[in-house]
Design a protein around this motif. Structure first.
Motif, mmCIF file in Angstrom:
data_model
loop_
_atom_site.group_PDB
_atom_site.id
_atom_site.type_symbol
_atom_site.label_atom_id
_atom_site.label_comp_id
_atom_site.label_asym_id
_atom_site.label_seq_id
_atom_site.Cartn_x
_atom_site.Cartn_y
_atom_site.Cartn_z
ATOM 1 N N ILE A 99 0.845 -1.202 0.000
ATOM 2 C CA ILE A 99 0.000 0.000 0.000
ATOM 3 C C ILE A 99 0.879 1.250 0.000
ATOM 4 O O ILE A 99 0.643 2.190 -0.761
ATOM 5 C CB ILE A 99 -0.955 -0.012 1.220
ATOM 6 N N ASN A 100 1.907 1.235 0.827
ATOM 7 C CA ASN A 100 2.845 2.349 0.888
ATOM 8 C C ASN A 100 3.512 2.604 -0.453
ATOM 9 O O ASN A 100 3.682 3.741 -0.870
ATOM 10 C CB ASN A 100 3.930 2.064 1.929
ATOM 11 N N PHE A 101 3.863 1.530 -1.100
ATOM 12 C CA PHE A 101 4.512 1.630 -2.403
ATOM 13 C C PHE A 101 3.578 2.314 -3.404
ATOM 14 O O PHE A 101 3.967 3.233 -4.118
ATOM 15 C CB PHE A 101 4.909 0.225 -2.900
ATOM 16 N N PHE A 102 2.315 1.876 -3.418
ATOM 17 C CA PHE A 102 1.354 2.467 -4.353
ATOM 18 C C PHE A 102 1.053 3.921 -4.023
ATOM 19 O O PHE A 102 0.881 4.750 -4.900
ATOM 20 C CB PHE A 102 0.067 1.635 -4.386
ATOM 21 N N ARG A 103 1.027 4.218 -2.720
ATOM 22 C CA ARG A 103 0.782 5.599 -2.301
ATOM 23 C C ARG A 103 1.911 6.498 -2.814
ATOM 24 O O ARG A 103 1.676 7.561 -3.350
ATOM 25 C CB ARG A 103 0.686 5.649 -0.759
ATOM 26 N N LYS A 104 3.143 6.022 -2.648
ATOM 27 C CA LYS A 104 4.307 6.785 -3.130
ATOM 28 C C LYS A 104 4.241 6.943 -4.647
ATOM 29 O O LYS A 104 4.510 8.012 -5.186
ATOM 30 C CB LYS A 104 5.606 6.093 -2.730
ATOM 31 N N LEU A 105 3.866 5.861 -5.302
ATOM 32 C CA LEU A 105 3.781 5.878 -6.749
ATOM 33 C C LEU A 105 2.748 6.920 -7.208
ATOM 34 O O LEU A 105 2.996 7.718 -8.115
ATOM 35 C CB LEU A 105 3.381 4.476 -7.239
ATOM 36 N N LEU A 106 1.601 6.922 -6.531
ATOM 37 C CA LEU A 106 0.541 7.874 -6.881
ATOM 38 C C LEU A 106 1.020 9.307 -6.669
ATOM 39 O O LEU A 106 0.744 10.186 -7.479
ATOM 40 C CB LEU A 106 -0.710 7.616 -6.036
ATOM 41 N N ASN A 107 1.741 9.542 -5.559
ATOM 42 C CA ASN A 107 2.279 10.871 -5.297
ATOM 43 C C ASN A 107 3.217 11.327 -6.405
ATOM 44 O O ASN A 107 3.277 12.500 -6.742
ATOM 45 C CB ASN A 107 3.050 10.892 -3.966
ATOM 46 N N TRP A 108 3.957 10.377 -6.967
ATOM 47 C CA TRP A 108 4.880 10.717 -8.046
ATOM 48 C C TRP A 108 4.138 10.975 -9.342
ATOM 49 O O TRP A 108 4.527 11.808 -10.136
ATOM 50 C CB TRP A 108 5.908 9.591 -8.229
ATOM 51 N N ILE A 109 3.073 10.250 -9.541
ATOM 52 C CA ILE A 109 2.323 10.438 -10.789
ATOM 53 C C ILE A 109 1.536 11.749 -10.737
ATOM 54 O O ILE A 109 1.554 12.534 -11.656
ATOM 55 C CB ILE A 109 1.370 9.247 -11.037
ATOM 56 N N TYR A 110 0.859 11.975 -9.595
ATOM 57 C CA TYR A 110 -0.001 13.155 -9.500
ATOM 58 C C TYR A 110 0.703 14.312 -8.791
ATOM 59 O O TYR A 110 0.183 14.847 -7.843
ATOM 60 C CB TYR A 110 -1.303 12.814 -8.788
ATOM 61 N N PHE A 111 1.866 14.680 -9.238
ATOM 62 C CA PHE A 111 2.554 15.808 -8.607
ATOM 63 C C PHE A 111 1.978 17.132 -9.129
ATOM 64 O O PHE A 111 1.322 17.161 -10.179
ATOM 65 C CB PHE A 111 4.062 15.718 -8.847
ATOM 66 N N GLU A 112 2.205 18.202 -8.375
ATOM 67 C CA GLU A 112 1.836 19.542 -8.830
ATOM 68 C C GLU A 112 3.133 20.309 -9.044
ATOM 69 O O GLU A 112 4.195 19.836 -8.643
ATOM 70 C CB GLU A 112 1.028 20.266 -7.736
ATOM 71 N N TYR A 113 3.036 21.513 -9.632
ATOM 72 C CA TYR A 113 4.230 22.353 -9.699
ATOM 73 C C TYR A 113 4.183 23.336 -8.544
ATOM 74 O O TYR A 113 3.151 23.937 -8.288
ATOM 75 C CB TYR A 113 4.296 23.069 -11.051
ATOM 76 N N CYS A 114 5.320 23.478 -7.862
ATOM 77 C CA CYS A 114 5.392 24.377 -6.708
ATOM 78 C C CYS A 114 5.101 25.805 -7.164
ATOM 79 O O CYS A 114 5.669 26.265 -8.166
ATOM 80 C CB CYS A 114 6.777 24.285 -6.075
ATOM 81 N N TYR A 115 4.241 26.507 -6.452
ATOM 82 C CA TYR A 115 3.862 27.857 -6.861
ATOM 83 C C TYR A 115 5.048 28.814 -6.816
ATOM 84 O O TYR A 115 5.148 29.715 -7.641
ATOM 85 C CB TYR A 115 2.712 28.398 -5.996
ATOM 86 N N LEU A 116 5.963 28.630 -5.884
ATOM 87 C CA LEU A 116 7.077 29.575 -5.741
ATOM 88 C C LEU A 116 8.258 29.261 -6.654
ATOM 89 O O LEU A 116 8.719 30.123 -7.372
ATOM 90 C CB LEU A 116 7.526 29.648 -4.276
ATOM 91 N N CYS A 117 8.759 28.020 -6.635
ATOM 92 C CA CYS A 117 9.974 27.729 -7.422
ATOM 93 C C CYS A 117 9.672 27.060 -8.761
ATOM 94 O O CYS A 117 10.575 26.872 -9.575
ATOM 95 C CB CYS A 117 10.943 26.895 -6.598
ATOM 96 N N LYS A 118 8.410 26.697 -8.986
ATOM 97 C CA LYS A 118 7.947 26.082 -10.247
ATOM 98 C C LYS A 118 8.497 24.673 -10.519
ATOM 99 O O LYS A 118 8.301 24.133 -11.592
ATOM 100 C CB LYS A 118 8.247 26.984 -11.480
ATOM 101 N N LYS A 119 9.208 24.127 -9.559
ATOM 102 C CA LYS A 119 9.700 22.753 -9.739
ATOM 103 C C LYS A 119 8.578 21.776 -9.379
ATOM 104 O O LYS A 119 7.671 22.155 -8.636
ATOM 105 C CB LYS A 119 10.901 22.505 -8.819
ATOM 106 N N PRO A 120 8.662 20.520 -9.845
ATOM 107 C CA PRO A 120 7.622 19.564 -9.454
ATOM 108 C C PRO A 120 7.582 19.411 -7.935
ATOM 109 O O PRO A 120 8.627 19.381 -7.285
ATOM 110 C CB PRO A 120 8.082 18.260 -10.107
ATOM 111 N N SER A 121 6.375 19.385 -7.400
ATOM 112 C CA SER A 121 6.211 19.241 -5.956
ATOM 113 C C SER A 121 5.377 18.000 -5.665
ATOM 114 O O SER A 121 4.331 17.796 -6.263
ATOM 115 C CB SER A 121 5.509 20.480 -5.381
#
Ligand code: ZN
Length: 217
Positions: free
Chosen positions: A3-25
């Motif tokens: 479950i942890n693995f899939f949660r991490k995977l989902l976080n990597w797939i559904y990332f946002e861009y950081c509002y301040l530095c514009k890097k993937p967050s």
């Protein structure tokens, strides 16, 4: 484990861009680094208004001003989350954080809300309440005067502008401890008027917290 693995995977797939530095967050609308770099204020109240402590999570500097302006004026509503997290970090260090509060977001006039399309402080308040198991009440105190934006005015004009701007609806009050909340504190004129309005009804169990403290130029 899986479950942890899939949660991490989902976080990597559904990332946002950081509002301040514009890097993937991978932590929402602010990346971990930018969230950590927000300049924290001291843990003591920045103001005591009529014996009510007012805490400010940060200073109004380049980063916080960018964040708050975007959130308040440019529809970046998703920023309520990092702002609430930032405020909660300071709140957790105050002697009040273990008590139960009902949050009163700085009241917004209904015409302003219509113009902006959302009540920005209410968004922060809801998230902050969820983090702490608090309640939020946006009807206990209402704004009855559509004031001019405070940033257009000097210190004296600000006081006059917010005078009699709020109404405390005492029938809704059930004896809760109140935590007043706002995004920015400049001269403190609005906060002062809000505290004065509530205290007029002999309600004295009040605390206040804002996102950032600004210095009026
Ligand atoms: Zn960032």
């Amino acid at each position: 484990m899986l479950i942890n693995f899939f949660r991490k995977l989902l976080n990597w797939i559904y990332f946002e861009y950081c509002y301040l530095c514009k890097k993937p967050s991978y932590k929402g609308s602010l990346c971990e680094e930018c969230q950590d770099q927000l300049v924290r204020n001291k843990i003591t109240p920045v103001k005591i208004i009529d014996s009510t402590p007012v805490y400010a999570a940060g200073f109004y500097n380049e980063q916080t001003s960018k964040l708050i302006k975007a959130f308040k004026f440019y529809n970046q509503t998703q920023l309520y989350k990092p702002i609430a997290i930032f405020m909660n970090e300071l709140w957790q260090q105050t002697p009040y954080s273990k008590e139960h509060f009902c949050i009163i977001p700085m009241p917004l006039h209904k015409k302003k809300k219509k113009q902006r399309g959302y009540d920005q402080v209410l968004l922060i308040a809801n998230e902050f309440a969820e983090l702490n198991g608090y309640d939020v009440d946006s009807k206990l105190v209402t704004k009855v005067k559509n004031t001019k934006p405070q940033y257009e005015l000097n210190k004296t004009e600000r006081k006059i502008n917010v005078s009699r701007a709020f109404k405390f609806n005492k029938n809704f009050y059930k004896g809760q401890k109140l935590l007043l909340m706002d995004d920015i504190l400049t001269t403190g004129a609005s906060m002062e008027e809000l505290i004065r309005t509530i205290k007029n009804f002999d309600v004295n169990d009040i605390c206040a917290i804002v996102g950032a403290e600004a210095v009026l130029k």
